[in-house]
Scaffold this active site. Structure first.
Site, PDB file in Angstrom:
ATOM      1  N   GLY A  31       0.808   3.218  -7.310  1.00 30.91           N
ATOM      2  CA  GLY A  31      -0.075   2.144  -7.755  1.00 30.91           C
ATOM      3  C   GLY A  31       0.371   0.778  -7.249  1.00 30.91           C
ATOM      4  O   GLY A  31       1.175   0.668  -6.326  1.00 30.91           O
ATOM      5  N   LEU A  33      -1.610  -1.212  -5.653  1.00 28.51           N
ATOM      6  CA  LEU A  33      -2.030  -0.924  -4.281  1.00 28.51           C
ATOM      7  C   LEU A  33      -2.202  -2.193  -3.445  1.00 28.51           C
ATOM      8  O   LEU A  33      -2.665  -3.217  -3.943  1.00 28.51           O
ATOM      9  CB  LEU A  33      -3.355  -0.147  -4.300  1.00 28.51           C
ATOM     10  CG  LEU A  33      -3.335   1.174  -5.081  1.00 28.51           C
ATOM     11  CD1 LEU A  33      -4.711   1.839  -5.024  1.00 28.51           C
ATOM     12  CD2 LEU A  33      -2.267   2.128  -4.546  1.00 28.51           C
ATOM     13  N   HIS A  37      -1.525   0.691   1.489  1.00 32.73           N
ATOM     14  CA  HIS A  37      -2.006   1.920   0.837  1.00 32.73           C
ATOM     15  C   HIS A  37      -3.442   2.233   1.279  1.00 32.73           C
ATOM     16  O   HIS A  37      -3.800   3.378   1.542  1.00 32.73           O
ATOM     17  CB  HIS A  37      -2.029   1.764  -0.684  1.00 32.73           C
ATOM     18  CG  HIS A  37      -0.688   1.681  -1.336  1.00 32.73           C
ATOM     19  ND1 HIS A  37      -0.261   0.565  -2.003  1.00 32.73           N
ATOM     20  CD2 HIS A  37       0.308   2.593  -1.432  1.00 32.73           C
ATOM     21  CE1 HIS A  37       0.949   0.792  -2.493  1.00 32.73           C
ATOM     22  NE2 HIS A  37       1.314   2.008  -2.159  1.00 32.73           N
ATOM     23  N   GLY A 149       3.337   6.760   4.311  1.00 31.42           N
ATOM     24  CA  GLY A 149       3.596   5.600   5.164  1.00 31.42           C
ATOM     25  C   GLY A 149       4.968   5.682   5.819  1.00 31.42           C
ATOM     26  O   GLY A 149       5.943   6.127   5.209  1.00 31.42           O
ATOM     27  N   SER A 187       4.633  -3.854   0.634  1.00 32.27           N
ATOM     28  CA  SER A 187       5.254  -2.986  -0.370  1.00 32.27           C
ATOM     29  C   SER A 187       4.802  -3.439  -1.748  1.00 32.27           C
ATOM     30  O   SER A 187       4.611  -4.641  -1.979  1.00 32.27           O
ATOM     31  CB  SER A 187       6.784  -3.108  -0.279  1.00 32.27           C
ATOM     32  OG  SER A 187       7.392  -2.596  -1.444  1.00 32.27           O
ATOM     33  N   SER A 188       4.660  -2.481  -2.649  1.00 32.83           N
ATOM     34  CA  SER A 188       4.315  -2.844  -4.026  1.00 32.83           C
ATOM     35  C   SER A 188       5.394  -3.738  -4.622  1.00 32.83           C
ATOM     36  O   SER A 188       5.128  -4.558  -5.495  1.00 32.83           O
ATOM     37  CB  SER A 188       4.184  -1.587  -4.883  1.00 32.83           C
ATOM     38  OG  SER A 188       3.186  -0.757  -4.353  1.00 32.83           O
TER      39      SER A 188
END
Ligand code: PAF
Length: 291
Positions: A31, A33, A37, A149, A187-188
């Site tokens: 999540g 996102l 993503h 990824g 990146s999250s």
């Protein structure tokens, strides 16, 4: 987009898709996102009729002092993004759905190679958590393809090895790294970077590029390159976790005559640990193309 919280609900829906002869593509996520993503999902869409995303912040892959409890949970915003790119199914299970018997007694999937070096050295047990949850997710979704990824290069290598060792039917597909304008890999966890650090956060990528350039120019003193690269990152105000020139296939320290080489790095900002990598193909005369 249809949202499922239960394994049974998702299985029934995907069973009907499979019966109709539709090819299923899958992107597992935790999540929060971002465009990276969404690119994975778009890549899945190119070769599959049906695209499934999962959002599950997997406690099993976080260490005790890591960020599981503060990991950003942004379901509403994530759903809007998924809908905007035409994702068909979202699987968002509760912890109790994924681990009904609790974490401690959960059967584990262990990949005995490549998991205790690099990220695995500073995050003991992390890859066991990843391979276990990815196995469960692949068993639930049973996709034709699963897209991961390249930013998590070591994770992808471990998952590929696991899928091969366990004769999994799903094709594991790699997707390129998505970067911000200054090179910072998306990146999250970038949301943890503070405003004062952000202008310098591209340093990890700058250093990977510098090492890649040095290799392209013929340097093969990889250990010294690692030391010099660490100094660059330190001078930008960040603590290095690791910086390593590796054989792209097995992630062992690169040998001077290796043709496929990946430079991998991890550094700490105040609140985040960021990772990145850059792969090079060296031709027989030692010149290189960076991916
Ligand atoms: O890369 C991630 O986001 C996670 O490690 C994954 C593959 C979704 C497993 O939890």
């Amino acid at each position: 987009m249809q949202l499922f919280h239960t394994i049974q609900g998702l299985r029934e829906a995907l069973g009907a898709e499979r019966l109709a002869g539709r090819r299923i593509g899958f992107v597992p996520t935790m999540g929060n996102l971002h465009d990276g993503h969404l690119a994975l999902l778009q890549q899945a869409r190119e070769s599959c009729h049906v695209v499934v995303c999962s959002i599950f912040v997997n406690a099993l892959q976080f260490g005790l002092n890591e960020d599981w409890d503060r990991y950003p949970r942004t379901l509403d915003a994530d759903m809007e993004k998924l809908q905007s790119i035409g994702c068909d199914y979202l699987f968002h299970p509760a912890d109790s759905e994924m681990y009904p018997n609790g974490l401690d007694s959960q059967t584990r999937v262990v990949c005995p190679t490549m998991t205790d070096i690099l990220c695995g050295a500073s995050r003991p047990g992390h890859f066991e958590g990843v391979t276990t949850v990815v196995t469960k997710l692949l068993n639930i979704v049973q996709p034709d393809e699963a897209v991961f990824g390249l930013k998590d290069y070591q994770q992808l290598a471990v998952i590929r090895r696991m899928a091969q060792d366990l004769c999994m039917a799903t094709r594991i597909v790699a997707a390129p790294i998505h970067r911000e304008a200054d090179g910072l890999a998306m990146s999250s966890r970038n949301s943890y970077i503070t405003a004062d650090e952000r202008p310098r956060a591209g340093q990890l990528y700058n250093t990977l590029q510098w090492i890649a350039d040095q290799i392209k120019q013929g340097r093969r003193d990889f250990s010294l390159l690692e030391v010099e690269g660490k100094q660059q990152i330190g001078s930008a105000g960040f603590r290095v976790d690791y910086l390593a020139v590796c054989n792209s296939r097995n992630l062992e320290a690169a040998a001077v005559d290796d043709q496929e080489v990946t430079v991998l790095g991890a550094m700490y900002t105040r609140n985040a640990r960021l990772i990145d990598n850059l792969s090079l193909t060296l031709d027989t005369r030692g010149k290189a193309d960076a991916e």
